[in-house]
Scaffold this active site. Structure first.
Site, mmCIF file in Angstrom:
data_model
loop_
_atom_site.group_PDB
_atom_site.id
_atom_site.type_symbol
_atom_site.label_atom_id
_atom_site.label_comp_id
_atom_site.label_asym_id
_atom_site.label_seq_id
_atom_site.Cartn_x
_atom_site.Cartn_y
_atom_site.Cartn_z
ATOM 1 N N GLU A 145 -3.900 3.952 -8.394
ATOM 2 C CA GLU A 145 -5.141 4.520 -7.857
ATOM 3 C C GLU A 145 -5.230 5.971 -8.295
ATOM 4 O OE1 GLU A 145 -5.959 4.679 -3.574
ATOM 5 O OE2 GLU A 145 -7.601 6.044 -4.081
ATOM 6 N N HIS B 129 0.839 -1.200 0.000
ATOM 7 C CA HIS B 129 0.000 0.000 0.000
ATOM 8 C C HIS B 129 0.874 1.250 0.000
ATOM 9 C CE1 HIS B 129 -2.655 2.913 2.363
ATOM 10 N NE2 HIS B 129 -3.317 2.714 1.237
ATOM 11 N N ASP C 292 -0.748 6.106 -5.381
ATOM 12 C CA ASP C 292 -1.807 7.108 -5.576
ATOM 13 C C ASP C 292 -1.310 8.116 -6.603
ATOM 14 O OD1 ASP C 292 -3.538 6.228 -3.280
ATOM 15 O OD2 ASP C 292 -1.701 6.720 -2.192
ATOM 16 N N HIS D 16 -0.508 10.784 -2.318
ATOM 17 C CA HIS D 16 -1.823 10.466 -1.769
ATOM 18 C C HIS D 16 -2.600 11.740 -1.495
ATOM 19 C CE1 HIS D 16 -4.741 9.764 1.450
ATOM 20 N NE2 HIS D 16 -4.953 8.612 0.825
ATOM 21 N N GLU E 233 0.608 -0.740 -4.848
ATOM 22 C CA GLU E 233 -0.381 0.315 -5.060
ATOM 23 C C GLU E 233 0.279 1.677 -4.914
ATOM 24 O OE1 GLU E 233 -3.772 2.972 -3.244
ATOM 25 O OE2 GLU E 233 -1.798 2.472 -2.425
HETATM 26 O O1 G3P Z 1 -6.306 1.551 -2.856
HETATM 27 C C1 G3P Z 1 -6.503 1.228 -1.534
HETATM 28 C C2 G3P Z 1 -6.299 2.430 -0.642
HETATM 29 O O2 G3P Z 1 -5.098 3.047 -1.039
HETATM 30 C C3 G3P Z 1 -7.401 3.429 -0.712
HETATM 31 O O3 G3P Z 1 -7.302 4.417 0.257
HETATM 32 O O4 G3P Z 1 -6.802 6.684 1.026
HETATM 33 O O5 G3P Z 1 -5.037 4.918 1.169
HETATM 34 O O6 G3P Z 1 -5.693 5.853 -1.034
HETATM 35 P P1 G3P Z 1 -6.150 5.515 0.348
HETATM 36 MG MG MG Z 2 -4.475 4.593 -2.312
#
Ligand code: G3P
Ligand code: MG
Length: 246
Positions: free
Chosen positions: A114, A13, A42, A55, A40
């Site tokens: 994401e 993450h 952002d 993020h 993952e």
């Molecule tokens: O993609 C899973 C997670 O990353 C979603 O929440 O706020 O950490 O981007 P966030």
């Molecule tokens: Mg995320």
């Protein structure tokens, strides 16, 4: 013949963000070293329209400067330190572009992009991401996800075969998200981990949609999810989940 073992994906993450600054090349490298099955990140746009990894909508948390990310060009963003807030070991870590991230992980581990739109209607972020994925020929190596249904629809129109993930923050009726995921021909559903029930998992599986809860850092919780046939988890600590029963 042995029954096929269903893979349980360990998804880093924001990279291995428990041990390196999130959404940096350092966190991606560490995630690969820890054998994450997917990473993952952002993605947002700089002021000059370059997809970059962040993020937050501002630089406050990761640099100490309360400046909106999209008010700076890539060149300007590069002047900030995105590592020192995490630990002195990472001082000077720059903000990466999505292109750099794709080059780094390419052919080694799939990247979950994401898309963060903050509800913007311009559609520019998803357009730029689509252009980059198409130009680099990495459609088969990415999973594109978003909380923004409209962004996912436009990615689906532009990239008919790309894998999509529908994010669910636990608010609203998950059955409605199932219908959205089906219409999008999504490969995966990414629910906030406290919202997950075994019934939810079974229902998505009936529609051949995989379920990846976020964020799961406790191996015991992952073990419970495995019993429910969950397909993998997003975690800040990918090193915790391999070579264990979880
Ligand atoms: O993609 C899973 C997670 O990353 C979603 O929440 O706020 O950490 O981007 P966030
Ligand atoms: Mg995320």
């Amino acid at each position: 013949m042995e029954p096929a073992v269903k893979p349980f994906l360990v998804i880093a993450h924001r990279g291995a963000s428990g041990a390196a600054p999130e959404n940096t090349q350092a966190s991606l490298r560490l995630a690969m070293d820890l054998h994450a099955d997917m990473i993952e990140v952002d993605v947002r746009l700089s002021r000059d329209g370059v997809p970059i990894l962040s993020h937050d909508a501002t630089l406050a948390r990761c640099t100490g400067h309360k400046i909106p990310v999209d008010s700076l060009t890539l060149e300007e963003l590069r002047r900030y330190d995105f590592g020192g807030w995490f630990s002195s070991e990472f001082i000077g870590e720059p903000i990466p572009t999505l292109e750099e991230a794709l080059h780094l992980v390419r052919a080694r581990v799939p990247l979950n992009i994401e898309i963060k739109t903050d509800g913007a209607v311009s559609g520019e972020t998803e357009e730029r991401v689509v252009e980059l994925v198409a130009r680099m020929g990495v459609e088969n190596q990415v999973l594109v996800s978003s909380f923004d249904e409209r962004a996912l629809q436009s990615v689906r129109r532009a990239l008919p075969r790309v894998k999509l993930g529908v994010l669910y923050d636990g608010r609203g009726d998950w059955q409605a998200f199932l219908r959205r995921a089906e219409l999008l021909k999504a490969a995966a559903f990414h629910p906030e981990e406290r919202s997950v029930t075994s019934e939810m998992v079974r229902t998505f599986h009936r529609s051949r949609i995989r379920v990846f809860p976020y964020v799961v850092d406790a191996p015991e919780r992952a073990a419970e999810f495995r019993q429910w046939q969950v397909d993998g988890v997003f975690t800040n600590y990918p090193g915790r989940f391999h070579n264990t029963s979880a």
